[in-house]
Scaffold this active site. Structure first.
Site, PDB file in Angstrom:
ATOM      1  N   HIS A  18       1.797 -67.596 -22.164  1.00 49.81           N
ATOM      2  CA  HIS A  18       0.501 -67.599 -21.458  1.00 49.81           C
ATOM      3  C   HIS A  18      -0.460 -66.728 -22.248  1.00 49.81           C
ATOM      4  O   HIS A  18      -0.508 -65.509 -22.083  1.00 49.81           O
ATOM      5  CB  HIS A  18       0.694 -67.070 -20.024  1.00 49.81           C
ATOM      6  CG  HIS A  18      -0.551 -67.149 -19.184  1.00 49.81           C
ATOM      7  ND1 HIS A  18      -0.495 -67.212 -17.806  1.00 49.81           N
ATOM      8  CD2 HIS A  18      -1.861 -67.166 -19.509  1.00 49.81           C
ATOM      9  CE1 HIS A  18      -1.723 -67.257 -17.329  1.00 49.81           C
ATOM     10  NE2 HIS A  18      -2.581 -67.220 -18.340  1.00 49.81           N
ATOM     11  N   HIS A  20      -4.468 -67.130 -24.044  1.00 49.34           N
ATOM     12  CA  HIS A  20      -5.677 -67.900 -24.357  1.00 49.34           C
ATOM     13  C   HIS A  20      -6.174 -67.423 -25.713  1.00 49.34           C
ATOM     14  O   HIS A  20      -6.508 -66.239 -25.871  1.00 49.34           O
ATOM     15  CB  HIS A  20      -6.757 -67.668 -23.306  1.00 49.34           C
ATOM     16  CG  HIS A  20      -6.321 -68.042 -21.922  1.00 49.34           C
ATOM     17  ND1 HIS A  20      -6.614 -69.252 -21.348  1.00 49.34           N
ATOM     18  CD2 HIS A  20      -5.589 -67.357 -21.001  1.00 49.34           C
ATOM     19  CE1 HIS A  20      -6.093 -69.298 -20.134  1.00 49.34           C
ATOM     20  NE2 HIS A  20      -5.464 -68.161 -19.895  1.00 49.34           N
ATOM     21  N   HIS A 197      -2.837 -73.006 -14.218  1.00 49.50           N
ATOM     22  CA  HIS A 197      -3.067 -71.715 -13.579  1.00 49.50           C
ATOM     23  C   HIS A 197      -3.132 -71.960 -12.065  1.00 49.50           C
ATOM     24  O   HIS A 197      -3.880 -72.841 -11.605  1.00 49.50           O
ATOM     25  CB  HIS A 197      -4.411 -71.124 -14.017  1.00 49.50           C
ATOM     26  CG  HIS A 197      -4.402 -70.505 -15.380  1.00 49.50           C
ATOM     27  ND1 HIS A 197      -4.016 -71.168 -16.505  1.00 49.50           N
ATOM     28  CD2 HIS A 197      -4.748 -69.243 -15.780  1.00 49.50           C
ATOM     29  CE1 HIS A 197      -4.128 -70.351 -17.551  1.00 49.50           C
ATOM     30  NE2 HIS A 197      -4.565 -69.173 -17.141  1.00 49.50           N
ATOM     31  N   GLU A 200      -3.305 -67.225  -8.899  1.00 52.27           N
ATOM     32  CA  GLU A 200      -3.797 -65.996  -9.536  1.00 52.27           C
ATOM     33  C   GLU A 200      -4.767 -65.374  -8.523  1.00 52.27           C
ATOM     34  O   GLU A 200      -4.426 -64.406  -7.848  1.00 52.27           O
ATOM     35  CB  GLU A 200      -4.501 -66.314 -10.863  1.00 52.27           C
ATOM     36  CG  GLU A 200      -5.086 -65.095 -11.570  1.00 52.27           C
ATOM     37  CD  GLU A 200      -5.925 -65.466 -12.812  1.00 52.27           C
ATOM     38  OE1 GLU A 200      -6.358 -66.628 -12.939  1.00 52.27           O
ATOM     39  OE2 GLU A 200      -6.171 -64.549 -13.641  1.00 52.27           O
ATOM     40  N   ASP A 278      -2.055 -63.043 -21.626  1.00 53.21           N
ATOM     41  CA  ASP A 278      -3.235 -63.738 -21.101  1.00 53.21           C
ATOM     42  C   ASP A 278      -4.428 -63.648 -22.068  1.00 53.21           C
ATOM     43  O   ASP A 278      -4.631 -64.560 -22.853  1.00 53.21           O
ATOM     44  CB  ASP A 278      -3.602 -63.189 -19.712  1.00 53.21           C
ATOM     45  CG  ASP A 278      -4.372 -64.184 -18.848  1.00 53.21           C
ATOM     46  OD1 ASP A 278      -4.533 -65.339 -19.260  1.00 53.21           O
ATOM     47  OD2 ASP A 278      -4.809 -63.798 -17.738  1.00 53.21           O
ATOM     48  N   ASP A 279      -5.204 -62.570 -21.971  1.00 57.09           N
ATOM     49  CA  ASP A 279      -6.385 -62.374 -22.827  1.00 57.09           C
ATOM     50  C   ASP A 279      -6.344 -60.939 -23.360  1.00 57.09           C
ATOM     51  O   ASP A 279      -7.091 -60.069 -22.896  1.00 57.09           O
ATOM     52  CB  ASP A 279      -7.661 -62.589 -22.003  1.00 57.09           C
ATOM     53  CG  ASP A 279      -7.706 -63.981 -21.399  1.00 57.09           C
ATOM     54  OD1 ASP A 279      -7.983 -64.937 -22.146  1.00 57.09           O
ATOM     55  OD2 ASP A 279      -7.418 -64.116 -20.195  1.00 57.09           O
TER      56      ASP A 279
HETATM   57  N1  ADE Z   1      -9.187 -68.238 -18.876  1.00 57.05           N
HETATM   58  C1  ADE Z   1      -8.828 -67.193 -19.627  1.00 57.05           C
HETATM   59  N2  ADE Z   1      -8.102 -66.328 -18.921  1.00 57.05           N
HETATM   60  C2  ADE Z   1      -7.990 -66.840 -17.671  1.00 57.05           C
HETATM   61  C3  ADE Z   1      -7.354 -66.423 -16.487  1.00 57.05           C
HETATM   62  N3  ADE Z   1      -6.683 -65.271 -16.407  1.00 57.05           N
HETATM   63  N4  ADE Z   1      -7.459 -67.202 -15.394  1.00 57.05           N
HETATM   64  C4  ADE Z   1      -8.142 -68.349 -15.448  1.00 57.05           C
HETATM   65  N5  ADE Z   1      -8.758 -68.785 -16.539  1.00 57.05           N
HETATM   66  C5  ADE Z   1      -8.671 -68.050 -17.651  1.00 57.05           C
HETATM   67 ZN    ZN Z   2      -4.597 -67.357 -18.215  1.00 54.44          ZN
END
Ligand code: ADE
Ligand code: ZN
Length: 336
Positions: A18, A20, A197, A200, A278-279
């Site tokens: 996971h 991005h 997703h 969340e 994630d990011d």
């Molecule tokens: N795009 C990038 N990170 C995300 C996240 N945590 N939830 C939904 N969309 C995303």
């Molecule tokens: Zn994500």
């Protein structure tokens, strides 16, 4: 002296499922690409950009994340972004990564779909030279409509051999998975696996929809499953992998702090949990930073961490031969 549980978890081979790619844009690379492309970012310097990463919810993050992506213009930009991530992943003993990209963020700015995919796949080739294998997952932006997703799928068709699966991301609240039922039916007809997703910021019912309507093979996040015992029991019974992103969930206020995270409840229930970043450029770190934050809060033992690594291989789309090799490499670290 055997490795401590933390040393073990950082050192063990693992897969990241996971991630991005746009979320790996570090401030130094953002300013370098802005200079290369003659763009002025709305932040004076790296420090000012860093200071903007004070999020209150998912949307407050997405606003900054989409704005920063504007510096990505050429194939080389996408290749450099990808190879920078894979180098960092390699340093954290990530041996395999399944990586999301958001083509609509780029095509909406006039960047051709092919520029994005060719650049990313060149970065993945550089990653292979380091020994990190990778897959590419096209994510549809759920805040946009079905027509936009159809247009994106049409642009993706010539590149299907380079796209390993499809996902669904962006603003979750008010955008249930069923909005894209027909698009994902077509994706499945292409023989491509689906992830989404769900759970969340959105309710557990979105997890059920992602499974029943989209036929998702994994749930990205899924951390709100603990709010509905029937949903959690189903995830456990059907061995649905959850790609959990602990630092992200705290930074986006899904949980007030790490000790309040649902991870221990998911694990105790027997869910197939994986840990991911994630990011990472926006949430305070990469794979091993997530591991350190989780270990700080929960003090897991080595056996629990080894299970997390095994889960990441089991939940991946890598071939049986690669998975068996990583399992053997994991056992070698278990013996340390
Ligand atoms: N795009 C990038 N990170 C995300 C996240 N945590 N939830 C939904 N969309 C995303
Ligand atoms: Zn994500």
């Amino acid at each position: 002296m055997p490795l401590s549980a933390l040393e073990f978890a950082c050192r063990m081979p693992k897969a990241e499922l996971h991630l991005h790619i746009e979320g790996t844009l570090e401030p130094d690379l953002a300013f370098r690409l802005a200079r290369r492309n003659g763009i002025t970012l709305p932040y004076a310097d790296e420090k000012a950009l860093h200071a903007a990463k004070n999020f209150t919810d998912l949307q407050s993050f997405l606003d900054l994340y989409y704005a920063c992506a504007d510096v990505l213009r050429s194939e080389e930009d996408f290749a450099d972004l990808m190879s920078a991530y894979l180098e960092r992943a390699h340093a954290d003993h990530v041996v395999h990564a399944e990586i999301f990209f958001d083509p609509q963020t780029h095509t909406a700015r006039g960047i051709p779909f092919g520029t994005v995919v060719r650049g990313l796949t060149e970065g993945m080739r550089r990653g292979r030279d380091l020994g990190v294998s990778s897959r590419l997952i096209l994510c549809f932006l759920r805040h946009l409509g079905e027509a936009d997703a159809w247009a994106t799928l049409a642009e993706a068709e010539p590149y299907l051999d380079q796209i390993d699966g499809f996902g669904l991301d962006s603003s979750e609240r008010g955008h249930p998975p069923a909005k894209f039922a027909r698009v994902f039916a077509r994706v499945r007809a292409f023989g491509k696996p689906v992830v989404a997703h769900a759970g969340e910021e959105g309710p557990p019912a979105y997890i059920v929809e992602a499974l029943d309507v989209l036929n998702a093979r994994r749930i990205d996040h899924g951390v709100r499953a603990v709010e509905d015992p029937a949903v959690l029991a189903r995830l456990v019974r059907e061995r649905v992998p959850l790609t959990v992103c602990p630092l992200s969930n705290v930074r986006l206020c899904v949980f007030p702090n790490m000790t309040a995270h649902s991870l221990p409840r998911l694990l105790d229930a027997g869910a197939l949990v994986t840990i991911n970043s994630d990011d990472p450029a926006y949430f305070g770190g990469y794979m091993n930073d997530n591991i350190r934050a989780v270990q700080d809060a929960f003090k897991w033992d080595r056996a629990t961490w080894a299970q997390i690594a095994r889960n990441s291989f089991a939940a991946s789309w890598a071939g049986a031969g690669d998975r068996a090799r990583w399992e053997r490499d994991l056992e070698a670290v278990v013996a340390m």
